[in-house]
Scaffold this active site. Structure first.
Site, PDB file in Angstrom:
ATOM      1  N   LEU A  24     -53.491  88.308 -54.439  1.00 53.75           N
ATOM      2  CA  LEU A  24     -53.019  88.019 -55.932  1.00 53.75           C
ATOM      3  C   LEU A  24     -53.910  88.493 -57.192  1.00 53.75           C
ATOM      4  CD1 LEU A  24     -50.996  84.680 -55.225  1.00 53.75           C
ATOM      5  CD2 LEU A  24     -50.316  86.966 -54.735  1.00 53.75           C
ATOM      6  N   SER A  44     -48.919  90.437 -58.116  1.00 53.08           N
ATOM      7  CA  SER A  44     -49.326  89.260 -59.182  1.00 53.08           C
ATOM      8  C   SER A  44     -49.060  87.965 -58.453  1.00 53.08           C
ATOM      9  CB  SER A  44     -48.226  89.611 -60.207  1.00 53.08           C
ATOM     10  OG  SER A  44     -46.613  89.407 -59.925  1.00 53.08           O
ATOM     11  N   GLU A  54     -55.327  87.729 -67.129  1.00 56.04           N
ATOM     12  CA  GLU A  54     -55.669  89.081 -66.294  1.00 56.04           C
ATOM     13  C   GLU A  54     -55.325  90.162 -67.301  1.00 56.04           C
ATOM     14  OE1 GLU A  54     -53.525  89.871 -62.884  1.00 56.04           O
ATOM     15  OE2 GLU A  54     -55.147  90.869 -61.956  1.00 56.04           O
ATOM     16  N   LYS A  86     -42.415  97.244 -47.725  1.00 59.12           N
ATOM     17  CA  LYS A  86     -41.805  97.511 -49.045  1.00 59.12           C
ATOM     18  C   LYS A  86     -43.107  98.073 -49.944  1.00 59.12           C
ATOM     19  CE  LYS A  86     -40.985  95.722 -52.786  1.00 59.12           C
ATOM     20  NZ  LYS A  86     -41.095  96.864 -53.687  1.00 59.12           N
TER      21      LYS A  86
HETATM   22  P1  NAD Z   1     -46.108  92.838 -58.921  1.00 56.08           P
HETATM   23  O1  NAD Z   1     -46.085  91.286 -58.344  1.00 56.08           O
HETATM   24  O2  NAD Z   1     -45.258  93.010 -60.091  1.00 56.08           O
HETATM   25  O3  NAD Z   1     -45.342  93.862 -57.855  1.00 56.08           O
HETATM   26  C1  NAD Z   1     -46.217  93.754 -56.406  1.00 56.08           C
HETATM   27  C2  NAD Z   1     -45.055  94.082 -55.305  1.00 56.08           C
HETATM   28  O4  NAD Z   1     -44.192  93.023 -55.347  1.00 56.08           O
HETATM   29  C3  NAD Z   1     -44.325  95.479 -55.707  1.00 56.08           C
HETATM   30  O5  NAD Z   1     -44.087  96.056 -54.498  1.00 56.08           O
HETATM   31  C4  NAD Z   1     -43.072  94.630 -56.261  1.00 56.08           C
HETATM   32  O6  NAD Z   1     -41.893  95.664 -56.199  1.00 56.08           O
HETATM   33  C5  NAD Z   1     -42.938  93.563 -55.670  1.00 56.08           C
HETATM   34  N1  NAD Z   1     -42.092  92.510 -56.149  1.00 56.08           N
HETATM   35  C6  NAD Z   1     -41.704  92.261 -57.433  1.00 56.08           C
HETATM   36  N2  NAD Z   1     -40.968  91.091 -57.525  1.00 56.08           N
HETATM   37  C7  NAD Z   1     -40.560  90.862 -56.463  1.00 56.08           C
HETATM   38  C8  NAD Z   1     -39.732  89.856 -55.954  1.00 56.08           C
HETATM   39  N3  NAD Z   1     -38.850  89.139 -56.647  1.00 56.08           N
HETATM   40  N4  NAD Z   1     -39.372  89.868 -54.610  1.00 56.08           N
HETATM   41  C9  NAD Z   1     -39.923  90.816 -53.587  1.00 56.08           C
HETATM   42  N5  NAD Z   1     -40.928  91.543 -53.954  1.00 56.08           N
HETATM   43  C10 NAD Z   1     -41.295  91.522 -55.383  1.00 56.08           C
HETATM   44  O7  NAD Z   1     -47.583  93.363 -59.139  1.00 56.08           O
HETATM   45  P2  NAD Z   1     -47.908  94.833 -59.535  1.00 56.08           P
HETATM   46  O8  NAD Z   1     -47.807  94.964 -60.877  1.00 56.08           O
HETATM   47  O9  NAD Z   1     -47.328  95.785 -58.691  1.00 56.08           O
HETATM   48  O10 NAD Z   1     -49.650  94.771 -58.981  1.00 56.08           O
HETATM   49  C11 NAD Z   1     -50.481  94.188 -59.866  1.00 56.08           C
HETATM   50  C12 NAD Z   1     -50.946  92.871 -59.612  1.00 56.08           C
HETATM   51  O11 NAD Z   1     -51.310  92.890 -57.959  1.00 56.08           O
HETATM   52  C13 NAD Z   1     -52.137  92.451 -60.264  1.00 56.08           C
HETATM   53  O12 NAD Z   1     -51.864  90.906 -60.456  1.00 56.08           O
HETATM   54  C14 NAD Z   1     -53.086  92.591 -59.135  1.00 56.08           C
HETATM   55  O13 NAD Z   1     -54.391  91.481 -59.580  1.00 56.08           O
HETATM   56  C15 NAD Z   1     -52.514  92.153 -57.959  1.00 56.08           C
HETATM   57  N6  NAD Z   1     -53.445  92.902 -56.894  1.00 56.08           N
HETATM   58  C16 NAD Z   1     -53.977  92.038 -56.051  1.00 56.08           C
HETATM   59  C17 NAD Z   1     -54.872  92.611 -55.037  1.00 56.08           C
HETATM   60  C18 NAD Z   1     -55.628  91.695 -54.145  1.00 56.08           C
HETATM   61  O14 NAD Z   1     -55.988  92.090 -52.856  1.00 56.08           O
HETATM   62  N7  NAD Z   1     -55.756  90.303 -54.465  1.00 56.08           N
HETATM   63  C19 NAD Z   1     -54.804  93.989 -54.957  1.00 56.08           C
HETATM   64  C20 NAD Z   1     -54.205  94.701 -55.829  1.00 56.08           C
HETATM   65  C21 NAD Z   1     -53.215  94.151 -56.608  1.00 56.08           C
END
Ligand code: NAD
Length: 475
Positions: free
Chosen positions: A245, A223, A379, A168
């Site tokens: 994360l 996140s 962040e 997804k």
């Molecule tokens: P997010 O957590 O909002 O979303 C990430 C994914 O999770 C999306 O596909 C979203 O639809 C899904 N999601 C959200 N709520 C969910 C739930 N309740 N159940 C299942 N899936 C759910 O994060 P974002 O805004 O898309 O990305 C930014 C974050 O990702 C930042 O904190 C960044 O640091 C982190 N990130 C980490 C890495 C790494 O390798 N450590 C790489 C890229 C991004």
């Protein structure tokens, strides 16, 4: 949606749109996957696992190798789509597509090296062997900031290991995921081995990936808040979990470092992807003796960063992904300035009265950051460089470690022994020493503490998708 080898319409008829963050124009309509569709995708991956897990690693390698070639052949069109849907400049998008392809090549090679061991026993006549086997069906969830490489960083090792996958993507970048899956599927992966679902709301996917008994492993990038939620649900059902994360990277410049070189390095990494990277420096510690020249050089570079639509050749930085990102940055900047920080450059929206023209925020430099400010703890995920000056090296290292995150950290110094001592003291899993790009498909990527669990990339990346069987033999 790609389910069981076929591109399908959803069962409920609901569609949603993906938008260009540069101008808020709709780019296309996407199938809003229903719960029923997700269950179908899981079932198709579950059925396909039986034969895929028994396939020859050489066969899996060949398909991954062909997928690598196919992605590179489509590098320009994928990059253009990425710029349209995610916003980063076309040059950065091309680099990301190359990085995404690298994982397919790396794991095409690693697929052939999934070896067990032959181990001696203290009992005569007994021998032990270990065998690596794929964990099973993988549920994968990816973010929008690196919308293609975060997909291949999961898909490639999972397929190389012999797992099948349901993925997804973020609801902000579904078109990038659809195109990537089309290109990968084209090389002939058997039906059900790779499945793509594109729901607008993530809750059903999260629920099913953490509870359905046919899913053996959850891999998530996003996140810390969502990662923690999914990990706790997976924990109850004892699923294997990998989490990539959030981060809050320190960037330490020691007094012996060349401040001009450090400022150039910082501006290259800080404003990449408009600061929307988990390894983006978020606290810049510069020794007070070189602060002035460092800030002056940074300022000169930053004021020349041209912000605009990523498809415009002149643009050096694109928009943020959405309005919430702008609100978060504004709140951190306002809080810092109210508590005594000094604004050197930026600190404002571009097109302030019309976010419909795109979510642009000026590259920003703020100095005099203190621990009581939000930006010191949270962040940012935006183009803000917060600068903290310090007197003693140990003080800088202590402040660098003063965070719940442990993803990336950067050190600038000419003294190798100081660099090594600092590297050992820093509680971060990825460290750049005079290097602002310490990443590659060949090395493990991941975080300590609240930045995650497990590693992606390198030899370690495939282990996340393998179980170890131990076998004793009496001869
Ligand atoms: P997010 O957590 O909002 O979303 C990430 C994914 O999770 C999306 O596909 C979203 O639809 C899904 N999601 C959200 N709520 C969910 C739930 N309740 N159940 C299942 N899936 C759910 O994060 P974002 O805004 O898309 O990305 C930014 C974050 O990702 C930042 O904190 C960044 O640091 C982190 N990130 C980490 C890495 C790494 O390798 N450590 C790489 C890229 C991004």
């Amino acid at each position: 949606m790609l389910i069981n080898g076929k591109w399908k319409k959803n069962t409920n008829g609901d569609l949603y749109k993906s938008f260009n963050p540069s101008n808020h124009e709709a780019l296309g309509s996407i199938e809003d996957t229903s719960k029923e569709d997700i269950l179908e995708a899981i079932e198709s991956a579950y059925i396909a696992f039986d034969s895929w897990s028994k396939s020859s690693p050489y066969e899996r390698s060949k398909l991954l190798y062909n997928a690598w070639k196919n992605i590179l052949e489509n590098q320009n069109s994928l990059a253009k789509l990425m710029t349209l849907e995610q916003g980063k400049t076309f040059k950065s998008a091309k680099a990301e597509v190359k990085y995404a392809a690298d994982f397919l090549l790396w794991y095409a090679e690693e697929a052939k090296r999934i070896d067990g061991k032959f181990i001696s026993s203290e009992k005569s006549g007994q021998k032990f062997i270990t065998q690596k086997t794929p964990v099973g069906v993988v549920g994968a969830i990816t973010p929008w900031n690196y919308p293609i490489s975060m997909i291949t960083r999961k898909v490639a090792p999972a397929l190389a290991a012999g797992c099948t996958i349901v993925l997804k993507p973020s609801e902000y970048t579904p078109l990038c995921a659809i195109e990537t899956f089309k290109i990968i599927q084209e090389v002939g992966f058997p039906c059900g081995v790779i499945n793509l679902i594109t729901p607008l709301k993530p809750d059903d996917t999260g629920e099913l990936f953490t509870s359905d008994s046919r899913i053996s492993k959850l891999t998530f990038t996003g996140s810390t808040r969502v990662g923690r939620l999914l990990a706790s649900k997976s924990g109850y059902n004892l699923k294997r979990v990998s989490l990539e994360l959030g981060g809050h990277a320190p960037f330490i410049i020691f007094p012996d470092a060349d401040p001009v070189h450090a400022a150039k390095g910082l501006s290259a990494i800080k404003f990449l992807n408009s600061g929307q990277a988990c390894i983006s420096p978020n606290r810049i510690f510069v020794h007070e003796n070189i602060k002035e020249i460092f800030v002056k050089t940074l300022h000169e570079r930053v004021k020349n960063i041209k912000v605009g639509n990523g498809l415009d050749d002149r643009s050096m930085m694109g928009p943020l992904i959405n309005e919430e990102s702008i609100f978060k940055i504004e709140s951190q900047v306002k809080d810092a300035l109210e508590k005594g920080a000094k604004l050197i450059f930026g600190g404002k929206k571009i097109n302030p009265n019309s976010l419909r023209k795109g979510y642009f925020y000026s590259p920003t430099i703020i100095t005099d950051i203190k621990p009581n400010m939000k930006i010191y703890r949270e962040e940012t995920f935006g183009p803000v460089a917060p600068i903290i000056s310090y007197k003693e090296s140990n003080e800088a290292i202590k402040m660098a470690n003063d965070t719940e995150y442990g993803l990336a950290a950067y050190i600038y110094t000419k003294e190798i022994s100081l660099a090594m001592r600092t590297m050992e003291k820093l509680n971060f899993a990825i460290i750049g020493i005079n290097d602002v790009n310490p990443t590659s498909s060949a090395i493990p990527f991941g975080g300590m503490s609240n930045s995650g669990l497990g590693r992606e990339g390198g030899q370690e990346g495939i282990e996340e998708y393998l179980e170890t069987k131990s076998i004793g033999i009496m001869t």
